[in-house]
Design a protein around this motif. Structure first.
Motif, PDB file in Angstrom:
ATOM      1  N   LEU A  12      44.370 -62.657  10.187  1.00 51.89           N
ATOM      2  CA  LEU A  12      44.157 -61.216  10.125  1.00 51.89           C
ATOM      3  C   LEU A  12      45.423 -60.555   9.588  1.00 51.89           C
ATOM      4  O   LEU A  12      46.520 -60.816  10.069  1.00 51.89           O
ATOM      5  CB  LEU A  12      43.824 -60.662  11.512  1.00 51.89           C
ATOM      6  N   ARG A  13      45.266 -59.706   8.607  1.00 53.92           N
ATOM      7  CA  ARG A  13      46.399 -59.008   8.027  1.00 53.92           C
ATOM      8  C   ARG A  13      46.177 -57.500   8.184  1.00 53.92           C
ATOM      9  O   ARG A  13      45.057 -57.016   8.052  1.00 53.92           O
ATOM     10  CB  ARG A  13      46.550 -59.349   6.554  1.00 53.92           C
ATOM     11  N   PRO A  14      47.262 -56.768   8.462  1.00 53.31           N
ATOM     12  CA  PRO A  14      47.115 -55.308   8.595  1.00 53.31           C
ATOM     13  C   PRO A  14      46.798 -54.677   7.247  1.00 53.31           C
ATOM     14  O   PRO A  14      47.200 -55.174   6.201  1.00 53.31           O
ATOM     15  CB  PRO A  14      48.489 -54.861   9.107  1.00 53.31           C
ATOM     16  N   ASP A  15      46.077 -53.594   7.298  1.00 56.64           N
ATOM     17  CA  ASP A  15      45.745 -52.837   6.090  1.00 56.64           C
ATOM     18  C   ASP A  15      46.697 -51.652   6.014  1.00 56.64           C
ATOM     19  O   ASP A  15      46.582 -50.709   6.801  1.00 56.64           O
ATOM     20  CB  ASP A  15      44.297 -52.360   6.166  1.00 56.64           C
ATOM     21  N   PRO A  16      47.661 -51.683   5.080  1.00 59.04           N
ATOM     22  CA  PRO A  16      48.633 -50.587   4.987  1.00 59.04           C
ATOM     23  C   PRO A  16      47.986 -49.229   4.718  1.00 59.04           C
ATOM     24  O   PRO A  16      48.566 -48.198   5.038  1.00 59.04           O
ATOM     25  CB  PRO A  16      49.528 -50.978   3.821  1.00 59.04           C
TER      26      PRO A  16
END
Length: 118
Positions: A16-20
């Protein structure tokens, strides 16, 4: 009788990667410590500013570079955002000060926080 499954976590090959695009910078105002915990004469915000003003030039440059590098990956015009925040708090939550831009930017950063919608 079967043995209980000791693995309570299932690891999947998903990251899971953050959405800037879902993160914003918002104002931050440090709360004062409850009575009995704080023996200082000046408000907490003023003490933060005084610490920033007392930084030696190399320390100031390094700290500002670290903050701006981190924020510049998620925001455009980071300097403008931090300067605007400094202008918002200068003379409001701490004593008004006329200082060089680099110190003002760092103060603006210390009185800002990121908020993720998700």
């Amino acid at each position: 009788m079967t043995a209980p499954n000791d693995d309570i976590v299932t690891h999947l090959p998903i990251t899971l990667r953050p959405d800037p695009a879902r993160v914003v910078i918002k104002p931050f105002e440090p709360a004062e410590a409850p009575p009995g915990f704080d023996t200082k004469d000046s408000p907490r915000a003023q003490r933060i500013v005084e610490r920033i003003l007392s930084l030696e030039a190399p320390d100031l440059t390094g700290e500002l570079a670290r903050v701006c590098e981190s924020l510049s990956t998620r925001y455009r015009s980071t300097d403008d955002i931090l300067m605007r925040r400094f202008d918002d708090v200068n003379g409001v939550i701490f004593r008004h000060c006329d200082i060089p831009r680099d110190r003002a930017l760092l103060i603006g950063a210390y009185f800002s926080e990121e908020y993720a919608f998700e």
